[in-house]
Design a protein around this motif. Sequence first.
Motif, PDB file in Angstrom:
ATOM      1  N   GLU A   1      36.426  36.439  50.471  1.00 61.59           N
ATOM      2  CA  GLU A   1      35.790  35.528  49.506  1.00 61.59           C
ATOM      3  C   GLU A   1      34.353  35.911  49.200  1.00 61.59           C
ATOM      4  OE1 GLU A   1      35.934  31.263  49.897  1.00 61.59           O
ATOM      5  OE2 GLU A   1      37.952  31.398  50.736  1.00 61.59           O
ATOM      6  N   ASN A   2      33.585  36.272  50.225  1.00 61.91           N
ATOM      7  CA  ASN A   2      32.181  36.626  50.016  1.00 61.91           C
ATOM      8  C   ASN A   2      32.045  37.876  49.165  1.00 61.91           C
ATOM      9  OD1 ASN A   2      31.294  34.439  51.550  1.00 61.91           O
ATOM     10  ND2 ASN A   2      31.318  35.621  53.434  1.00 61.91           N
TER      11      ASN A   2
ATOM     12  N   GLU B   1      33.060  37.077  45.579  1.00 66.23           N
ATOM     13  CA  GLU B   1      32.015  36.284  44.908  1.00 66.23           C
ATOM     14  C   GLU B   1      30.865  37.190  44.445  1.00 66.23           C
ATOM     15  OE1 GLU B   1      30.490  32.915  43.263  1.00 66.23           O
ATOM     16  OE2 GLU B   1      32.382  32.992  44.343  1.00 66.23           O
ATOM     17  N   GLN B   2      30.438  38.108  45.306  1.00 68.11           N
ATOM     18  CA  GLN B   2      29.361  39.026  44.917  1.00 68.11           C
ATOM     19  C   GLN B   2      29.820  39.988  43.826  1.00 68.11           C
ATOM     20  OE1 GLN B   2      27.824  40.651  48.710  1.00 68.11           O
ATOM     21  NE2 GLN B   2      25.930  39.637  48.090  1.00 68.11           N
TER      22      GLN B   2
ATOM     23  N   GLU C   1      37.832  31.295  33.293  1.00 72.23           N
ATOM     24  CA  GLU C   1      36.889  32.346  33.691  1.00 72.23           C
ATOM     25  C   GLU C   1      35.986  32.741  32.525  1.00 72.23           C
ATOM     26  OE1 GLU C   1      39.533  34.705  37.077  1.00 72.23           O
ATOM     27  OE2 GLU C   1      39.865  35.141  34.947  1.00 72.23           O
TER      28      GLU C   1
ATOM     29  N   ASN D   1      32.064  39.381  41.479  1.00 68.36           N
ATOM     30  CA  ASN D   1      32.092  38.633  40.226  1.00 68.36           C
ATOM     31  C   ASN D   1      30.687  38.359  39.703  1.00 68.36           C
ATOM     32  OD1 ASN D   1      34.887  38.603  40.050  1.00 68.36           O
ATOM     33  ND2 ASN D   1      35.059  36.726  41.232  1.00 68.36           N
ATOM     34  N   GLN D   2      29.745  38.107  40.604  1.00 65.56           N
ATOM     35  CA  GLN D   2      28.347  37.913  40.204  1.00 65.56           C
ATOM     36  C   GLN D   2      27.797  39.189  39.579  1.00 65.56           C
ATOM     37  OE1 GLN D   2      26.389  35.193  40.303  1.00 65.56           O
ATOM     38  NE2 GLN D   2      24.590  36.259  39.546  1.00 65.56           N
TER      39      GLN D   2
ATOM     40  N   GLU E   1      39.689  41.901  47.638  1.00 61.90           N
ATOM     41  CA  GLU E   1      39.768  40.629  46.932  1.00 61.90           C
ATOM     42  C   GLU E   1      40.220  39.477  47.815  1.00 61.90           C
ATOM     43  OE1 GLU E   1      41.546  40.896  43.070  1.00 61.90           O
ATOM     44  OE2 GLU E   1      40.414  42.712  42.597  1.00 61.90           O
TER      45      GLU E   1
END
Length: 102
Positions: free
Chosen positions: A49-50, A53-54, A7, A56-57, A46
């Motif tokens: 997934e979507n 992902e956002q 990561e 983490n972005q 968590e």
Amino acid sequence: MALTPEELAKLKQYIRIDYDDDDPLLEMFYKQAGIHIRNQVGSIDETNENMLEQYNQARALLVQHWNDNRQSFRSEKDYEVPHSLNSIVLHLKYCYPVGDQV
């Protein structure tokens, strides 16, 4: 929650850092970015997934912003949070159901 080596490598690739000197600082920024975003959004599912992902972005964008704006003197314009971060935070806050709501 500490970043795994994979990561951290991915984060460093995203913000275009190819040296290890700032790894502890990047990890601190990443942790603080998670706190900052959760304070704005509330809970992060968590298992979605979507949403993850956002999230983490948004964390990566905020780490990049904080890393790029570490100088002692800066103009107010230099320190403005990127519009893309605000957009992702709004999506996280309003586009995902809370709990079991559909």
